[in-house]
Design a protein around this motif. Structure first.
Motif, PDB file in Angstrom:
ATOM      1  N   LEU A  65       9.019   5.134 -12.643  1.00  0.00           N
ATOM      2  CA  LEU A  65       9.083   5.856 -11.372  1.00  0.00           C
ATOM      3  C   LEU A  65       7.925   6.847 -11.235  1.00  0.00           C
ATOM      4  CD1 LEU A  65      12.927   6.570 -11.039  1.00  0.00           C
ATOM      5  CD2 LEU A  65      11.589   4.644 -10.163  1.00  0.00           C
ATOM      6  N   VAL A  66       7.588   7.521 -12.303  1.00  0.00           N
ATOM      7  CA  VAL A  66       6.454   8.453 -12.264  1.00  0.00           C
ATOM      8  C   VAL A  66       5.168   7.715 -11.918  1.00  0.00           C
ATOM      9  CG1 VAL A  66       4.991   9.961 -13.672  1.00  0.00           C
ATOM     10  CG2 VAL A  66       7.488  10.169 -13.794  1.00  0.00           C
ATOM     11  N   ALA A  67       4.955   6.562 -12.542  1.00  0.00           N
ATOM     12  CA  ALA A  67       3.741   5.783 -12.288  1.00  0.00           C
ATOM     13  C   ALA A  67       3.691   5.282 -10.852  1.00  0.00           C
ATOM     14  CB  ALA A  67       3.646   4.618 -13.265  1.00  0.00           C
ATOM     15  N   LEU A  68       4.802   4.758 -10.359  1.00  0.00           N
ATOM     16  CA  LEU A  68       4.818   4.199  -9.009  1.00  0.00           C
ATOM     17  C   LEU A  68       4.604   5.272  -7.950  1.00  0.00           C
ATOM     18  CD1 LEU A  68       7.785   1.643  -9.250  1.00  0.00           C
ATOM     19  CD2 LEU A  68       5.341   1.117  -9.135  1.00  0.00           C
ATOM     20  N   THR A  69       5.192   6.450  -8.143  1.00  0.00           N
ATOM     21  CA  THR A  69       5.113   7.479  -7.108  1.00  0.00           C
ATOM     22  C   THR A  69       3.769   8.193  -7.065  1.00  0.00           C
ATOM     23  OG1 THR A  69       6.200   9.039  -8.635  1.00  0.00           O
ATOM     24  CG2 THR A  69       7.600   7.908  -7.011  1.00  0.00           C
ATOM     25  N   ARG A  70       2.875   7.868  -7.964  1.00  0.00           N
ATOM     26  CA  ARG A  70       1.530   8.441  -7.851  1.00  0.00           C
ATOM     27  C   ARG A  70       0.803   7.899  -6.624  1.00  0.00           C
ATOM     28  NH1 ARG A  70       0.926   7.237 -13.729  1.00  0.00           N
ATOM     29  NH2 ARG A  70       1.466   9.133 -14.862  1.00  0.00           N
ATOM     30  N   HIS A  71       1.195   6.713  -6.176  1.00  0.00           N
ATOM     31  CA  HIS A  71       0.444   6.051  -5.101  1.00  0.00           C
ATOM     32  C   HIS A  71       1.304   5.639  -3.908  1.00  0.00           C
ATOM     33  CE1 HIS A  71      -2.934   5.825  -7.881  1.00  0.00           C
ATOM     34  NE2 HIS A  71      -2.121   5.315  -8.785  1.00  0.00           N
ATOM     35  N   ARG A  72       2.634   5.652  -4.058  1.00  0.00           N
ATOM     36  CA  ARG A  72       3.468   5.126  -2.965  1.00  0.00           C
ATOM     37  C   ARG A  72       4.875   5.693  -3.058  1.00  0.00           C
ATOM     38  NH1 ARG A  72       1.754   1.522  -6.426  1.00  0.00           N
ATOM     39  NH2 ARG A  72       0.381   0.457  -4.959  1.00  0.00           N
ATOM     40  N   LYS A  73       5.643   5.468  -2.008  1.00  0.00           N
ATOM     41  CA  LYS A  73       7.040   5.848  -1.994  1.00  0.00           C
ATOM     42  C   LYS A  73       7.885   4.729  -2.616  1.00  0.00           C
ATOM     43  CE  LYS A  73       6.769   8.799   2.102  1.00  0.00           C
ATOM     44  NZ  LYS A  73       7.285   9.025   3.491  1.00  0.00           N
ATOM     45  N   ILE A  74       9.111   5.094  -3.001  1.00  0.00           N
ATOM     46  CA  ILE A  74      10.024   4.147  -3.638  1.00  0.00           C
ATOM     47  C   ILE A  74      11.369   4.186  -2.922  1.00  0.00           C
ATOM     48  CG2 ILE A  74      11.343   3.612  -5.723  1.00  0.00           C
ATOM     49  CD1 ILE A  74       9.168   4.908  -7.353  1.00  0.00           C
ATOM     50  N   TYR A  75      11.914   2.997  -2.630  1.00  0.00           N
ATOM     51  CA  TYR A  75      13.321   2.899  -2.261  1.00  0.00           C
ATOM     52  C   TYR A  75      14.044   2.301  -3.466  1.00  0.00           C
ATOM     53  CZ  TYR A  75      17.419   2.792   0.673  1.00  0.00           C
ATOM     54  OH  TYR A  75      18.651   3.066   1.197  1.00  0.00           O
ATOM     55  N   LEU A  76      15.050   3.025  -3.969  1.00  0.00           N
ATOM     56  CA  LEU A  76      15.771   2.644  -5.180  1.00  0.00           C
ATOM     57  C   LEU A  76      17.109   2.000  -4.830  1.00  0.00           C
ATOM     58  CD1 LEU A  76      15.456   5.613  -7.728  1.00  0.00           C
ATOM     59  CD2 LEU A  76      15.119   3.206  -8.273  1.00  0.00           C
ATOM     60  N   VAL A  77      17.371   0.845  -5.406  1.00  0.00           N
ATOM     61  CA  VAL A  77      18.677   0.195  -5.267  1.00  0.00           C
ATOM     62  C   VAL A  77      19.176  -0.162  -6.657  1.00  0.00           C
ATOM     63  CG1 VAL A  77      19.907  -1.840  -4.450  1.00  0.00           C
ATOM     64  CG2 VAL A  77      18.278  -0.709  -2.952  1.00  0.00           C
ATOM     65  N   ALA A  78      20.415   0.199  -6.952  1.00  0.00           N
ATOM     66  CA  ALA A  78      21.003  -0.122  -8.252  1.00  0.00           C
ATOM     67  C   ALA A  78      22.361  -0.763  -8.039  1.00  0.00           C
ATOM     68  CB  ALA A  78      21.143   1.129  -9.110  1.00  0.00           C
ATOM     69  N   HIS A  79      22.728  -1.613  -8.981  1.00  0.00           N
ATOM     70  CA  HIS A  79      24.019  -2.296  -8.924  1.00  0.00           C
ATOM     71  C   HIS A  79      24.847  -1.950 -10.143  1.00  0.00           C
ATOM     72  CE1 HIS A  79      26.515  -6.164  -9.383  1.00  0.00           C
ATOM     73  NE2 HIS A  79      27.065  -5.468  -8.408  1.00  0.00           N
ATOM     74  N   SER A  80      26.121  -1.655  -9.937  1.00  0.00           N
ATOM     75  CA  SER A  80      27.079  -1.529 -11.012  1.00  0.00           C
ATOM     76  C   SER A  80      26.646  -0.488 -12.049  1.00  0.00           C
ATOM     77  CB  SER A  80      27.288  -2.907 -11.654  1.00  0.00           C
ATOM     78  OG  SER A  80      28.335  -2.915 -12.589  1.00  0.00           O
TER      79      SER A  80
ATOM     80  N   ALA B 299       0.794  -1.219   0.000  1.00  0.00           N
ATOM     81  CA  ALA B 299       0.000   0.000   0.000  1.00  0.00           C
ATOM     82  C   ALA B 299       0.833   1.280   0.000  1.00  0.00           C
ATOM     83  CB  ALA B 299      -0.943   0.003   1.206  1.00  0.00           C
ATOM     84  N   GLU B 300       1.999   1.273   0.665  1.00  0.00           N
ATOM     85  CA  GLU B 300       2.682   2.544   0.907  1.00  0.00           C
ATOM     86  C   GLU B 300       4.045   2.684   0.247  1.00  0.00           C
ATOM     87  OE1 GLU B 300       2.828   3.272   5.072  1.00  0.00           O
ATOM     88  OE2 GLU B 300       0.640   3.297   5.313  1.00  0.00           O
TER      89      GLU B 300
END
Length: 328
Positions: free
Chosen positions: A185-200, A119-120
């Motif tokens: 990211l635009v679509a996801l943040t309309r309804h919830r927060k995002i924690y971003l993890v990237a590799h290399s 949900a969040e």
């Protein structure tokens, strides 16, 4: 120099003979911990089933959910795979217990909302260089299991060629994929927060996309990013400072996981003709006062590991970070 040349030659030889990640579907497999991996990909579909992708660059996003069964015998940091030509055994190997394609972005978001803890906040993982879709999927499932994820996890599967000889192809694929990651990211943040993890090399894609979002003055998206972790980032440190300088507001916390024993980044630095990459620094002192936290994992790698995957493949590092980087 001689060591790097020998490593490069070894990688070329490995590319010709090493088996690569494959998604094995064993419907109903439930011997272990089943993790729902939501996938957004701008790769070209390999099959019409909507869930398997090639390393070619596509022109649209596809959405799916892959249910990955982590075997009961799993050990922290490992992805247990069957031997080449051997049948997958859900009791001993990572397999898919289910695979579902979402016709639209709206269906994808609705499916995620129904996931436990959906949900969040969501956790978005952006894989690195020389990674095919199966490898990215199983890696995220391993991370979700080992770090006891309690939120939905999303793999942004950009079109890496999955070939160690394709470093330049993958660098170009990063540029090709900025708009697609921004769309997600635009679509996801309309309804919830995002924690971003990237590799290399995926870290380069994240930084370029966040910079692009900031230049477009879409601050609402940036304010919904609850944190960023870049693992072994394959970025020139000077480029990173310039990228970060255009990102406002700058996400917090912002964490760099680095190692001075990263042989893959040694090779990337040699290819680039520069002394080192961002993932090899040990402090934030040379980053112009940016509000970032540098965590040096040089002493966490197990003997024989290349230092590039330490944060999620070394059992000691996993134990250390179990409650650390936003999965809960």
């Amino acid at each position: 120099m001689r060591v790097l040349v020998l490593l490069f030659v070894a990688m070329l030889a490995l590319a010709a003979c090493a088996p690569r990640g494959v998604l094995h579907l064993v419907r109903g497999a439930d011997e272990g911990d089943v993790r729902q991996i939501f996938v957004a990909s701008n790769r070209v579909l390999k099959h019409d089933n909507g869930v398997q992708f090639s390393g070619r660059r596509g022109t649209r996003l596809y959405f799916s959910r892959l249910d990955v069964s982590v075997p009961p015998v799993h050990r922290d940091g490992r992805i247990e795979r069957p031997a080449p030509e051997a049948a997958p055994d859900p009791a001993r190997h990572f397999v898919l217990s289910g695979a579902y394609a979402f016709p639209t972005l709206a269906d994808f978001l609705a499916g995620m909302a129904k996931a436990p803890g959906g949900a969040e906040e969501v956790f978005v993982y952006v894989h690195g260089y020389n990674t095919n879709n199966a490898e990215a999927t199983y890696r995220l499932a391993q991370m979700a299991h080992d770090f006891d994820a309690e939120v939905p996890v999303v793999s942004f599967s950009w079109p890496s060629g999955g070939d160690p000889r394709g470093y330049v192809y993958d660098r170009d694929s990063v540029i090709h994929s900025r708009d697609a990651l921004e769309e997600l990211l635009v679509a996801l943040t309309r309804h919830r927060k995002i924690y971003l993890v990237a590799h290399s090399m995926g870290s380069q894609l994240v930084m370029e996309t966040l910079r692009q979002i900031s230049i477009a003055r879409n601050t609402a998206v940036l304010r919904k990013i609850s944190g960023v972790t870049l693992i072994s980032p394959d970025i020139d440190p000077e480029v990173f400072v310039v990228q970060a300088g255009r990102i406002t507001p700058f996400p917090q916390p912002f964490i760099l996981m680095t190692s001075t024993r990263d042989s893959i980044l040694d090779l990337a630095a040699w290819i680039a003709g520069r002394p080192r990459r961002l993932g090899e620094i040990t402090t934030a002192d040379e980053l112009g006062g940016l509000p970032v936290t540098v965590i040096d994992l040089s002493d966490f790698a197990d003997p024989g590991q290349n230092g590039h995957d330490t944060a999620f493949a070394a059992p000691r590092a996993i134990e250390y970070f179990r409650n650390f980087h936003g999965l809960k």
